[in-house]
Design a protein around this motif. Structure first.
Motif, PDB file in Angstrom:
ATOM      1  N   MET A   1       0.858  -1.195   0.000  1.00 20.50           N
ATOM      2  CA  MET A   1       0.000   0.000   0.000  1.00 20.50           C
ATOM      3  C   MET A   1       0.885   1.234   0.000  1.00 20.50           C
ATOM      4  N   GLN A  23     -28.105  11.072   2.708  1.00 14.11           N
ATOM      5  CA  GLN A  23     -29.309  10.267   2.973  1.00 14.11           C
ATOM      6  C   GLN A  23     -29.839  10.542   4.382  1.00 14.11           C
ATOM      7  N   THR A  44     -22.188   9.404  12.498  1.00 13.73           N
ATOM      8  CA  THR A  44     -21.373   8.296  11.974  1.00 13.73           C
ATOM      9  C   THR A  44     -20.817   8.647  10.601  1.00 13.73           C
ATOM     10  N   ILE A  48     -16.872   9.251   9.370  1.00 11.28           N
ATOM     11  CA  ILE A  48     -16.262   8.576   8.220  1.00 11.28           C
ATOM     12  C   ILE A  48     -15.594   9.608   7.311  1.00 11.28           C
ATOM     13  N   LEU A  51     -12.445  10.999   8.980  1.00 15.24           N
ATOM     14  CA  LEU A  51     -11.270  10.117   8.904  1.00 15.24           C
ATOM     15  C   LEU A  51     -10.673  10.130   7.506  1.00 15.24           C
ATOM     16  N   GLU A  80      -2.384  -8.292   2.321  1.00 12.37           N
ATOM     17  CA  GLU A  80      -2.700  -9.716   2.394  1.00 12.37           C
ATOM     18  C   GLU A  80      -2.718 -10.338   1.002  1.00 12.37           C
ATOM     19  N   LEU A  81      -3.282  -9.618   0.028  1.00 11.92           N
ATOM     20  CA  LEU A  81      -3.444 -10.192  -1.300  1.00 11.92           C
ATOM     21  C   LEU A  81      -2.406  -9.622  -2.260  1.00 11.92           C
TER      22      LEU A  81
ATOM     23  N   ILE B 164      -6.505   3.335  11.602  1.00 13.27           N
ATOM     24  CA  ILE B 164      -7.520   4.116  10.879  1.00 13.27           C
ATOM     25  C   ILE B 164      -8.443   3.189  10.097  1.00 13.27           C
ATOM     26  N   LYS B 165      -7.878   2.164   9.445  1.00 11.82           N
ATOM     27  CA  LYS B 165      -8.729   1.249   8.681  1.00 11.82           C
ATOM     28  C   LYS B 165      -9.611   0.430   9.611  1.00 11.82           C
ATOM     29  N   LEU B 168     -12.371   2.737  10.640  1.00 15.08           N
ATOM     30  CA  LEU B 168     -13.263   2.928   9.483  1.00 15.08           C
ATOM     31  C   LEU B 168     -14.127   1.690   9.263  1.00 15.08           C
ATOM     32  N   LEU B 171     -16.878   1.889  11.755  1.00 13.11           N
ATOM     33  CA  LEU B 171     -17.879   2.914  11.412  1.00 13.11           C
ATOM     34  C   LEU B 171     -18.753   2.472  10.233  1.00 13.11           C
ATOM     35  N   LEU B 172     -18.134   1.824   9.261  1.00 13.10           N
ATOM     36  CA  LEU B 172     -18.915   1.356   8.106  1.00 13.10           C
ATOM     37  C   LEU B 172     -19.915   0.280   8.520  1.00 13.10           C
ATOM     38  N   ALA B 174     -21.254   0.031  11.499  1.00 15.59           N
ATOM     39  CA  ALA B 174     -22.301   0.733  12.241  1.00 15.59           C
ATOM     40  C   ALA B 174     -23.271   1.414  11.280  1.00 15.59           C
ATOM     41  N   MET B 175     -22.718   2.022  10.221  1.00 20.92           N
ATOM     42  CA  MET B 175     -23.543   2.712   9.229  1.00 20.92           C
ATOM     43  C   MET B 175     -24.532   1.740   8.590  1.00 20.92           C
ATOM     44  N   LEU B 178     -27.596   0.976  10.625  1.00 24.14           N
ATOM     45  CA  LEU B 178     -28.569   2.043  10.851  1.00 24.14           C
ATOM     46  C   LEU B 178     -29.653   2.086   9.760  1.00 24.14           C
ATOM     47  N   ILE B 179     -29.443   1.329   8.699  1.00 22.15           N
ATOM     48  CA  ILE B 179     -30.428   1.288   7.613  1.00 22.15           C
ATOM     49  C   ILE B 179     -31.685   0.565   8.107  1.00 22.15           C
ATOM     50  N   LEU B 190     -32.422   5.946   5.841  1.00 22.02           N
ATOM     51  CA  LEU B 190     -31.389   5.482   4.900  1.00 22.02           C
ATOM     52  C   LEU B 190     -31.874   4.365   3.978  1.00 22.02           C
ATOM     53  N   VAL B 421     -23.577  -8.231  -3.194  1.00 26.75           N
ATOM     54  CA  VAL B 421     -22.997  -6.886  -3.074  1.00 26.75           C
ATOM     55  C   VAL B 421     -21.945  -6.861  -1.966  1.00 26.75           C
ATOM     56  N   ARG B 430     -10.671  -7.033   1.959  1.00 24.97           N
ATOM     57  CA  ARG B 430      -9.462  -7.875   1.992  1.00 24.97           C
ATOM     58  C   ARG B 430      -8.347  -7.222   1.189  1.00 24.97           C
ATOM     59  N   PHE B 432      -7.796  -4.090   0.446  1.00 27.28           N
ATOM     60  CA  PHE B 432      -7.236  -2.868   1.012  1.00 27.28           C
ATOM     61  C   PHE B 432      -7.012  -2.987   2.519  1.00 27.28           C
ATOM     62  N   ASP B 433      -6.964  -4.254   3.030  1.00 23.32           N
ATOM     63  CA  ASP B 433      -6.614  -4.514   4.438  1.00 23.32           C
ATOM     64  C   ASP B 433      -7.549  -3.837   5.432  1.00 23.32           C
ATOM     65  N   PHE B 434      -8.839  -3.774   5.107  1.00 24.54           N
ATOM     66  CA  PHE B 434      -9.829  -3.403   6.108  1.00 24.54           C
ATOM     67  C   PHE B 434     -10.238  -4.691   6.839  1.00 24.54           C
TER      68      PHE B 434
END
Lengths: 171, 506
Positions: A1, A23, A44, A48, A51, A80-81, B164-165, B168, B171-172, B174-175, B178-179, B190, B421, B430, B432-434
């Motif tokens: 990266m 939204q 939230t 995001i 950050l 990893e990949l 940070i990841k 993130l 947070l994603l 959690a987001m 909330l839908i 949402l 999806v 995977r 981007f190592d999140f």
């Protein structure tokens, strides 16, 4: 990266955050609620976006005198990949397209036909070659899955709008 | 004693016992398939449990989680490929032993160590959880919000390579949770005017997408024409395929220490078996009088990581049962099972469903014994059978299973679309190592966190200042902040060290 990848990640994440922030701003609620349904989603999404902005700011600050390809703000160690090849990309795209084709065929022709078609396609995508072997695995596999999930477990297989096999007792 | 009542409850339910046995076998096999994890298996089998009684449902999935951690060692030892991330450390000595014709010894060592560690962890759970629950029963919404926030920060900070990841990812997740409909006012949020989103995203398709479909995409990317070759497990002498009593005595102290490491790591949300196995391996190698032998094929190099990674299982349930906060992805999935059967997790579970909880603990102990028997005498056979089915044959069928599992949860093709999806989302996580684990845990917790926060404000005339009046809540906030600061300092030091190393070489 490397830094360029960091900025791509930041952009994508900011886009997602921005979308959900927008939204959340559309949420309608009664004005007399103390803490309404809009607060936490906006908070939230805001974090995001914050950050993502932090990644960009940190990259800008840390890049003074350093080559962008030599460091990363948010990457640690080796990913990893391994980098993806064109062949691998085609294969992965085929898997996802196969999934959506499965969805379409399931609605159009029911579980049995859709399972057989997609199983045959996936066996080929994953490199199984002799046509006879693929055909036998397809027929056997589809039959077993149909029997176990639809007949034994009783999962509902709606009649297809294009081909309806329920009239033959295969639904 | 409550655990005896638990055994009575379990043995009076033949279906639950049968599912414990099926779970033990399924977990061993799934764990032994390279690339497929216990979490993926649980995600696909979760819809099956909708038709079962609560004990059978929970016991089935809980035991799959345990035996799956052990099953990964079979692939690590026989194929030099970790079946799960938790068995990556086992590979370092496991495969060299196989190359020396001692695969049988390696497998039996892994089995004994896994059973030992898992049993230690389970006993800590049995005696620790109820004691902690007495204390946490007095917590109210402010304390629960503080716990949830601490869990988000801790999980985001420590899981994966990047803080940070990790945050993130949290947070994603959690987001995504909330839908749907607001839990207090019932307002639509949402949903983008999509009717199917009014009830929110379902956990099952999300799990299947993030863990199963993304894995299929990764496997299709890595695919080559190679087959899985399983080494000869017969060995030249009796000693080559047995774990002797002398070796057991030699490894006993090491297994106790490693089990302790695994149990401690298991209690902390977000860390998990993959961290425990390497910490234990590194620590025991450091303590060893012959560290140069580690990595060349010694039983200690298998016993340490396997005890640790399996000792995670039981204690990871402690935060779940006492606070309602899952300590692992598997625990997060089990929350879903509890809720489906109308059982609220948290300290009150020891009041409302005590028999079920101790029945689950008993299932864990019985499951450990069962996978121990399967692994000790059947490990080589499982490996040989899996080698007959190369990945290019297995993964198309896993895709089909994932599809029907995503569909069957709510008989909804929309859910299958969601799984696809999130399969793509999981793949990019995977790449981007999140962290998919942080995403899922946050997804499970976020609604509860929001409810607790809003209830706290409703309880108080002072608004957010209510947290200043609650020392326990402040303590949890402090723990979360402390972990974040500690992790940040560690990362910064490591970056400085890496940056300085080329200068030292020059």
């Amino acid at each position: 990266m490397r830094l360029k990848d960091d900025y791509i990640v930041a952009l994508a994440v900011a886009a997602v955050g921005g979308f959900f922030f927008y939204q959340a701003s559309l949420i309608e609620f009664a004005d007399d609620t103390l803490v309404g349904p809009r607060l936490v989603p906006m908070l939230t999404a805001g974090m995001i976006i914050g950050l993502a902005a932090l990644i960009v700011a940190a990259g800008h600050i840390m890049s003074n005198g350093r080559k962008a390809e030599t460091f990363s703000v948010i990457g640690e160690g080796e990913p990893e990949l391994a980098p993806v090849t064109k062949l691998a990309l085609r294969r992965m795209a085929s898997v996802i397209v196969g999934g959506f084709v499965y969805l379409f065929l399931f609605a159009a022709a029911g579980y049995l036909i859709s399972t057989a078609v997609v199983l045959a396609a996936l066996l080929v995508i994953f490199g199984n070659r002799p046509p006879l072997k693929v055909a036998l695995l397809t027929i056997g596999g589809a039959a077993v899955y149909f029997f176990v999930f639809i007949k034994l477990m009783g999962i509902h297989s709606p009649p297809g709008w294009l081909i309806d096999l329920t009239l033959l007792g295969l639904g | 004693m409550d655990i005896i009542d638990g055994f009575t409850f379990l043995f009076s339910n033949p279906m639950a016992l049968a599912f414990v046995a099926i779970g033990a076998f399924t977990g061993v096999v799934v764990g032994a398939i390279p690339g497929l994890t216990a979490s993926a298996a649980i995600a696909m089998l979760l819809p099956v449990t909708f038709y079962l009684d609560p004990l059978s449902a929970l016991a089935f999935l809980y035991v799959i989680g345990k035996s799956g951690r052990f099953g990964g060692s079979i692939a690590a030892i026989l194929f030099n490929t970790p079946g799960t991330a938790a068995s990556a450390a086992t590979m370092q000595d496991g495969y060299p032993m196989t190359q020396q014709g001692k695969a049988g010894k390696a497998l039996k060592t892994a089995t004994v160590a896994s059973v030992f560690g898992d049993a230690v962890g389970e006993l800590i759970l049995i005696f620790g959880a109820a004691a902690i629950a007495v204390y946490t029963a007095s917590f109210g919404p402010p304390e629960y919000f503080a716990i949830y926030l601490m869990a988000f920060v801790v999980i985001g900070s420590v899981v994966g390579k990047s803080i940070i990841k990790g945050i993130l990812s949290t947070l994603l997740g959690a987001m995504a949770s909330l839908i749907g409909l607001d839990p207090i006012t019932g307002d639509s949020r949402l949903t983008m005017d999509i009717y199917d989103l009014e009830n929110g995203l379902s956990l099952v398709p999300l799990l299947i997408g993030m863990f199963v479909i993304s894995e299929i995409m990764v496997q299709s990317e890595k695919l080559d024409d190679g087959e899985l070759h399983v080494a000869d497990t017969e060995g030249k002498s009796h000693d080559d395929h047995s774990f002797t009593w002398d070796e057991f005595k030699r490894c006993l102290a090491l297994m106790i220490r490693s089990s302790g490491i695994g149990a401690l790591i298991g209690m902390m949300p977000g860390l998990g078996s993959s961290v425990a196995c390497f910490v234990a391996y590194g620590e025991e190698k450091r303590r060893s009088k012959t560290p140069e032998k580690w990595g060349t094929g010694i039983v200690e190099g298998i016993a340490a990581p396997e005890s640790a990674n399996n000792a995670v299982s039981g204690p990871s349930m402690i935060p779940l049962l006492t606070l309602g906060v899952p300590g692992s992805t598997i625990a997060a999935i089990l929350i879903g099972v509890f809720l489906i059967h109308g059982i609220q997790v948290g300290p009150s579970i020891f009041e409302t469903s005590r028999e079920l909880v101790f029945g689950l603990f008993a299932s864990g102990l019985v499951g450990i014994a069962m996978y121990g028997i399967i692994g000790y005498w059947g490990g080589p056979l499982v490996g040989k059978i899996i080698a007959c089915f190369p990945p290019r044959l297995i993964y198309p069928f896993i895709f089909l299973t994932a599809f029907i599992a995503a569909y069957s949860a709510r008989q909804s093709l929309f859910d299958v679309g969601i799984a696809l999806v999130f399969g793509v989302v999981g793949y990019f996580f995977r790449r981007f190592d999140f962290s998919a684990a942080a995403f899922i845990i946050a997804f499970v917790l976020a609604k509860g966190a929001e409810e607790a926060y809003r209830q706290s404000l409703l309880l108080s005339d002072a608004g957010n200042a209510i947290y200043l009046e609650r020392p326990v809540a402040l303590a949890f906030f402090a723990v979360g902040l402390g972990v974040l600061i500690l992790r940040t300092v560690t990362v910064m030091r490591h970056k400085k060290l890496v940056a300085a190393t080329p200068e030292i070489d020059e």
